[in-house]
Structures are given as structure tokens and as C-alpha cells.
Design a protein around this motif. Structure first.
Motif, PDB file in Angstrom:
ATOM      1  N   GLU A   1      30.750  19.198  -0.519  1.00  0.00           N
ATOM      2  CA  GLU A   1      29.658  18.560   0.211  1.00  0.00           C
ATOM      3  C   GLU A   1      29.301  19.357   1.459  1.00  0.00           C
ATOM      4  N   ILE A   2      28.023  19.277   1.846  1.00  0.00           N
ATOM      5  CA  ILE A   2      27.562  20.066   2.990  1.00  0.00           C
ATOM      6  C   ILE A   2      26.339  19.385   3.599  1.00  0.00           C
ATOM      7  N   MET A   3      26.145  19.575   4.896  1.00  0.00           N
ATOM      8  CA  MET A   3      24.936  19.109   5.573  1.00  0.00           C
ATOM      9  C   MET A   3      24.150  20.327   6.027  1.00  0.00           C
ATOM     10  N   LEU A   4      22.830  20.254   5.957  1.00  0.00           N
ATOM     11  CA  LEU A   4      21.973  21.387   6.292  1.00  0.00           C
ATOM     12  C   LEU A   4      21.225  21.146   7.600  1.00  0.00           C
ATOM     13  N   VAL A   5      21.074  22.228   8.367  1.00  0.00           N
ATOM     14  CA  VAL A   5      20.181  22.254   9.529  1.00  0.00           C
ATOM     15  C   VAL A   5      19.303  23.478   9.349  1.00  0.00           C
ATOM     16  N   ALA A   6      17.995  23.311   9.456  1.00  0.00           N
ATOM     17  CA  ALA A   6      17.089  24.433   9.207  1.00  0.00           C
ATOM     18  C   ALA A   6      15.996  24.499  10.252  1.00  0.00           C
ATOM     19  N   HIS A   7      15.580  25.726  10.541  1.00  0.00           N
ATOM     20  CA  HIS A   7      14.478  25.955  11.474  1.00  0.00           C
ATOM     21  C   HIS A   7      13.402  26.801  10.803  1.00  0.00           C
ATOM     22  N   SER A   8      12.154  26.418  10.985  1.00  0.00           N
ATOM     23  CA  SER A   8      11.009  27.219  10.568  1.00  0.00           C
ATOM     24  C   SER A   8      11.109  27.647   9.101  1.00  0.00           C
ATOM     25  N   TYR A   9      11.047  28.963   8.822  1.00  0.00           N
ATOM     26  CA  TYR A   9      11.117  29.468   7.452  1.00  0.00           C
ATOM     27  C   TYR A   9      12.440  29.100   6.777  1.00  0.00           C
ATOM     28  N   GLY A  10      13.463  28.854   7.563  1.00  0.00           N
ATOM     29  CA  GLY A  10      14.736  28.414   6.997  1.00  0.00           C
ATOM     30  C   GLY A  10      14.603  27.121   6.224  1.00  0.00           C
ATOM     31  N   GLY A  11      13.518  26.374   6.476  1.00  0.00           N
ATOM     32  CA  GLY A  11      13.266  25.162   5.710  1.00  0.00           C
ATOM     33  C   GLY A  11      13.061  25.442   4.238  1.00  0.00           C
ATOM     34  N   TYR A  12      12.474  26.590   3.900  1.00  0.00           N
ATOM     35  CA  TYR A  12      12.313  26.954   2.494  1.00  0.00           C
ATOM     36  C   TYR A  12      13.682  27.100   1.824  1.00  0.00           C
ATOM     37  N   TYR A  13      14.604  27.739   2.534  1.00  0.00           N
ATOM     38  CA  TYR A  13      15.955  27.895   2.001  1.00  0.00           C
ATOM     39  C   TYR A  13      16.625  26.538   1.831  1.00  0.00           C
ATOM     40  N   ALA A  14      16.407  25.630   2.800  1.00  0.00           N
ATOM     41  CA  ALA A  14      16.992  24.294   2.705  1.00  0.00           C
ATOM     42  C   ALA A  14      16.427  23.535   1.508  1.00  0.00           C
ATOM     43  N   TYR A  15      15.111  23.633   1.304  1.00  0.00           N
ATOM     44  CA  TYR A  15      14.483  22.990   0.147  1.00  0.00           C
ATOM     45  C   TYR A  15      15.098  23.489  -1.152  1.00  0.00           C
ATOM     46  N   LEU A  16      15.136  24.816  -1.296  1.00  0.00           N
ATOM     47  CA  LEU A  16      15.611  25.396  -2.553  1.00  0.00           C
ATOM     48  C   LEU A  16      17.086  25.115  -2.767  1.00  0.00           C
TER      49      LEU A  16
ATOM     50  N   VAL B   1      24.388  18.284  -1.151  1.00  0.00           N
ATOM     51  CA  VAL B   1      23.730  18.210   0.158  1.00  0.00           C
ATOM     52  C   VAL B   1      23.644  16.749   0.599  1.00  0.00           C
ATOM     53  N   LYS B   2      24.261  16.427   1.725  1.00  0.00           N
ATOM     54  CA  LYS B   2      24.350  15.047   2.186  1.00  0.00           C
ATOM     55  C   LYS B   2      23.235  14.667   3.165  1.00  0.00           C
ATOM     56  N   ALA B   3      22.638  15.667   3.828  1.00  0.00           N
ATOM     57  CA  ALA B   3      21.559  15.374   4.780  1.00  0.00           C
ATOM     58  C   ALA B   3      20.943  16.688   5.245  1.00  0.00           C
ATOM     59  N   LEU B   4      19.746  16.578   5.827  1.00  0.00           N
ATOM     60  CA  LEU B   4      19.062  17.723   6.416  1.00  0.00           C
ATOM     61  C   LEU B   4      18.520  17.327   7.784  1.00  0.00           C
ATOM     62  N   VAL B   5      18.757  18.182   8.772  1.00  0.00           N
ATOM     63  CA  VAL B   5      18.041  18.078  10.044  1.00  0.00           C
ATOM     64  C   VAL B   5      17.079  19.255  10.075  1.00  0.00           C
ATOM     65  N   ALA B   6      15.790  18.949  10.015  1.00  0.00           N
ATOM     66  CA  ALA B   6      14.742  19.964   9.951  1.00  0.00           C
ATOM     67  C   ALA B   6      14.141  20.149  11.338  1.00  0.00           C
ATOM     68  N   VAL B   7      14.304  21.348  11.892  1.00  0.00           N
ATOM     69  CA  VAL B   7      13.826  21.622  13.246  1.00  0.00           C
ATOM     70  C   VAL B   7      12.542  22.438  13.151  1.00  0.00           C
ATOM     71  N   ASP B   8      11.420  21.742  13.132  1.00  0.00           N
ATOM     72  CA  ASP B   8      10.093  22.356  13.050  1.00  0.00           C
ATOM     73  C   ASP B   8      10.004  23.346  11.876  1.00  0.00           C
ATOM     74  N   ILE B   9      10.316  22.857  10.680  1.00  0.00           N
ATOM     75  CA  ILE B   9      10.324  23.731   9.507  1.00  0.00           C
ATOM     76  C   ILE B   9       8.927  23.856   8.899  1.00  0.00           C
ATOM     77  N   VAL B  10       8.797  24.749   7.910  1.00  0.00           N
ATOM     78  CA  VAL B  10       7.482  25.068   7.337  1.00  0.00           C
ATOM     79  C   VAL B  10       6.912  23.974   6.438  1.00  0.00           C
ATOM     80  N   HIS B  11       7.746  23.226   5.718  1.00  0.00           N
ATOM     81  CA  HIS B  11       7.276  22.296   4.682  1.00  0.00           C
ATOM     82  C   HIS B  11       6.299  23.041   3.755  1.00  0.00           C
ATOM     83  N   ASP B  12       5.112  22.495   3.492  1.00  0.00           N
ATOM     84  CA  ASP B  12       4.191  23.198   2.583  1.00  0.00           C
ATOM     85  C   ASP B  12       3.039  23.858   3.347  1.00  0.00           C
ATOM     86  N   TYR B  13       3.343  24.374   4.508  1.00  0.00           N
ATOM     87  CA  TYR B  13       2.338  25.011   5.367  1.00  0.00           C
ATOM     88  C   TYR B  13       1.636  26.194   4.689  1.00  0.00           C
ATOM     89  N   HIS B  14       2.370  26.966   3.880  1.00  0.00           N
ATOM     90  CA  HIS B  14       1.835  28.209   3.321  1.00  0.00           C
ATOM     91  C   HIS B  14       1.073  28.036   2.013  1.00  0.00           C
TER      92      HIS B  14
END
Length: 389
Positions: A120-135, A144-157
Motif C-alpha cells: 500500500e502507498i499514498m501519493l502526493v503530486a505536483h503539477s505534471y506529476g499529477g499525470y504520473y499519479a493518475y497513471l 494506492v490509498k489516497a492522493l494529495v494533489a498540489v495544483d496538478i494538471v488534471h486534463d489541462y492539456h
């Protein structure tokens, strides 16, 4: 020292003592064609993996790791993606698919397994790192037990926006092929990453804390609007999201408001681990952080002037609250107790006023105002006592 200040101080000392166990250790992990650099703080419980933004390596997270570790006690894992920081890069092939996001997550999974973090693991991602967290989360939905997304990209591109960005940077991308290979391959494969993300949703059963910066994302209104819209869409569609607008912050939210990001991660971790002690430490950190923030927002003289302004308008209760706040923020100032005592005396709370005048004199034996006030009060009390007989 009064009780609230003592409790606050003890809480802060407790967190700082825990932070003394903080040791960040680098290790290179072979992923076949090259090595990735991981920086790890050993702890217990579910590990937390940090994904950095496009142009950053794992060191970007270091300013907040010590406090997160002190509160959660968790193993913290940061790393440098291929071509960034201390990590190597496969120079044997020009095949872009070997340098894209899918290959990057392949390497991450291989390295984590080698390091022994395949549970088990928890994710924290910033910006483009959000793509890695999604995948990564879509590949490992049960881990994956949770994600803290710090201003990540989502579907911006999406909708051709990635291609538009790449086209606008053609000359710079070519220069980066030799000078900054990590960015060269990231941008050369950005449209492919955007296509992959367009077909992917973040798993709905995984809780997410999603932080959105308050400042404009770009000088171009269209880009800023797209960024905000991507976050708002996620807030509206993901069933387990806590969307937070981080007031007065830029893209690197933890640089403007570190305590907000530390608490977002710590509280999400407390929820995942169901550990009451972590909730308690997060609460203690929150109180101490609030105290420090208030010191930055308000000076002692400014608060004192505000209190006297209220007092002059006979707004006694608000004035008392302002003077009380000043005494909490600046407990070593004789003047804050002198002012609070004056307001208390006006409110008819003589005994506490006496105690605070005495406290003021203890801090400054030459405080003539407090000395004279105490003489006046005690003389009046003597007169009152005499009239009772």
C-alpha cells in the motif's frame, strides 16, 4: 506563562523533537538501462510517494518533508525521474516511447519493487506529476490509498492544447536535447501523455485532497481559465474529493503556505491510517503554525493600537479579544499585559487585571504605569474595605 501558551509550546516542542529523527538518504536504483535516484526518509506505516512537477527533481519537496515526517511518522519517498536531478537516462535509443510517461511509470514500479515498497502507498503530486499519479493509480488501484494533489494538471492539456504548447517551444526543445535531456523528452512526449490522460479517470474509490492555487496560472487568460476549469471539473465529478482553493498562493503552493500543504498531507494520511495520534499531532502543528502565521500578519504595536481604538469607542468585548490575542502572540512583552489589564479593569475584572499588571512588572520592573495602576487599585480596594465596616 498561561496555560494556552504552555500547551502550544509543548506541542511545538513535541513536533520538533520528532523532527530530530529526520534523515534523508539517497540511493540509486538500477532500472535496466540506467539508474534512478531515490531520497528516502525511513518511517513506519503506509509510505508516501512524492511526484514532482515537470521541470523539477525530488529535492523540490525537501522544505516540507521534515514536518510531514514529524507528524505522520511515515516513510517518505521522493525521486528524480529519468534525466532529472541525480537520475540517469537511457541514451541508447531515440525511440520516444522509451522516454514517455508509460516508460517512466514502468521504471518507477520496478524501482519501488526493488526497494521493497510494493504494498500500500499514498501519493502526493505536483503539477505534471499529477499525470504520473493518475497513471500509477490506474495501474495499482488496490494499492494506492489516497492522493494529495498540489495544483496538478488534471486534463489541462486536452483538446490539442499540449500540441499548441509544444509548437510554441520548438526552438527551446531542440536546445534541450543536449543541455536538458529530461525536459527534452518530457516535452517531446507531452502530446502522447495528454492523449493517454484524456482516456483516463482517477479511480473513484481513492480519496483525493486537491489543492488549487489562487494566483493566475499564466499571463494568458485562456490558459489560466483552462487550469481552473480542469480543477473545478474534477471537484464536480470525483465522488471522494476535497477541493481546496489555496488563498494567496502560486503554483508551488507549499512555498507560499507550507503549513497548508503539510496539514493537507498529514490529515489525508491520518484518514488513511486511522491513527488518532496523527490527528493529534496534526492539530498541534496547526495551532503552532497558526500562531506563527499570526505573528507575521500582525505586529504587536498594530494589535495594541487596534485594541485601544476599540476601547476608545467603548467596544469593550472586541477590545478584550484583541488584547488577549496580542498576549498570546507576544507572551514576552510586558506592554501586552499592561494593555490587557487596563481593558480588564474597565470591564470590572479587577482581580485578573491585578494579576496581569503584576505579570507586566515581572517582565519589566521599571514599568511605572503598571506600578502606579496597582497602587491606585489597591488604595481603592482599601477604601472599599474600610467602608464595609
Amino acid at each position: 506563562m498561561n496555560k494556552p501558551i504552555l500547551l502550544l509550546l509543548l506541542s511545538w516542542i513535541s513536533i520538533q523533537l520528532s523532527a530530530q529523527d529526520f534523515k534523508l538518504q539517497d540511493t540509486l536504483v538500477d532500472v535496466g538501462t540506467h539508474s534512478l535516484n531515490f531520497s528516502i526518509v525511513q518511517g513506519t506505516g503506509i509510505p508516501i510517494l512524492f511526484e514532482s512537477g515537470a521541470s523539477n527533481d525530488g529535492s523540490v519537496w525537501q522544505p516540507i518533508l521534515k514536518d510531514i515526517h514529524a507528524i505522520t511518522g511515515a516513510t517518505l519517498i521522493t525521486y528524480d525521474r529519468a534525466g532529472f536531478g541525480k537520475s540517469g537516462l537511457d541514451r541508447s535509443t531515440s525511440d520516444l516511447s522509451k522516454h514517455g510517461i508509460e516508460a517512466g511509470v514502468d521504471q518507477l514500479e520496478q524501482a519501488l519493487q526493488s526497494l521493497g515498497y510494493s504494498g500500500e502507498i499514498m501519493l502526493v503530486a505536483h503539477s505534471y506529476g499529477g499525470y504520473y499519479a493518475y497513471l500509477y493509480a490506474n495501474r495499482n488501484p488496490d494499492r494506492v490509498k489516497a492522493l494529495v494533489a498540489v495544483d496538478i494538471v488534471h486534463d489541462y492539456h486536452t483538446e490539442g492544447f499540449a500540441q499548441k504548447l509544444v509548437d510554441s517551444m520548438t526552438d527551446q526543445i531542440q536546445e534541450w536535447e543536449t543541455g536538458n535531456p529530461g525536459m527534452f523528452y518530457l516535452l517531446s512526449t507531452l502530446t502522447n501523455a495528454a492523449d493517454i490522460m484524456a482516456q483516463m479517470k482517477f479511480p473513484e474509490h481513492i480519496p483525493v485532497t486537491d489543492l488549487l492555487m489562487d494566483a493566475p496560472f499564466s499571463s494568458f487568460q485562456e490558459e489560466s481559465d483552462r487550469w481552473v476549469a480542469a480543477h473545478k471539473k474534477f471537484w464536480e465529478t470525483h465522488p471522494r474529493v476535497n477541493g481546496i482553493l489555496a488563498n494567496n498562493t502560486g503554483h508551488y503552493i507549499w512555498r507560499s503556505n507550507p503549513s497548508l500543504v503539510v496539514l493537507a498531507i498529514s490529515n489525508q494520511y491520518a484518514e488513511v491510517s486511522q491513527n488518532p495520534a496523527i490527528y493529534q499531532r496534526a492539530s498541534e502543528y496547526s495551532m503552532a503554525a497558526f500562531n506563527e502565521n499570526m505573528k507575521e500578519l500582525y505586529s504587536e504595536p498594530a494589535l495594541n493600537s487596534w485594541g485601544y481604538s476599540l476601547l476608545s469607542q467603548d467596544d469593550l468585548e472586541p477590545a478584550l479579544k484583541v488584547f488577549e490575542l496580542n498576549s498570546l502572540l507576544f507572551p514576552n512583552s510586558f506592554n501586552v499585559y499592561d494593555s490587557l489589564a487596563e481593558a480588564l479593569l474597565k470591564a470590572g475584572k479587577t482581580e485578573r487585571a491585578i494579576a496581569l499588571y503584576e505579570k507586566s512588572i515581572e517582565l519589566n520592573p521599571e514599568n511605572e504605569n503598571a506600578i502606579n495602576k496597582l497602587k491606585e487599585i489597591r488604595a481603592q480596594l482599601d477604601v472599599d474595605d474600610g467602608s464595609d465596616h
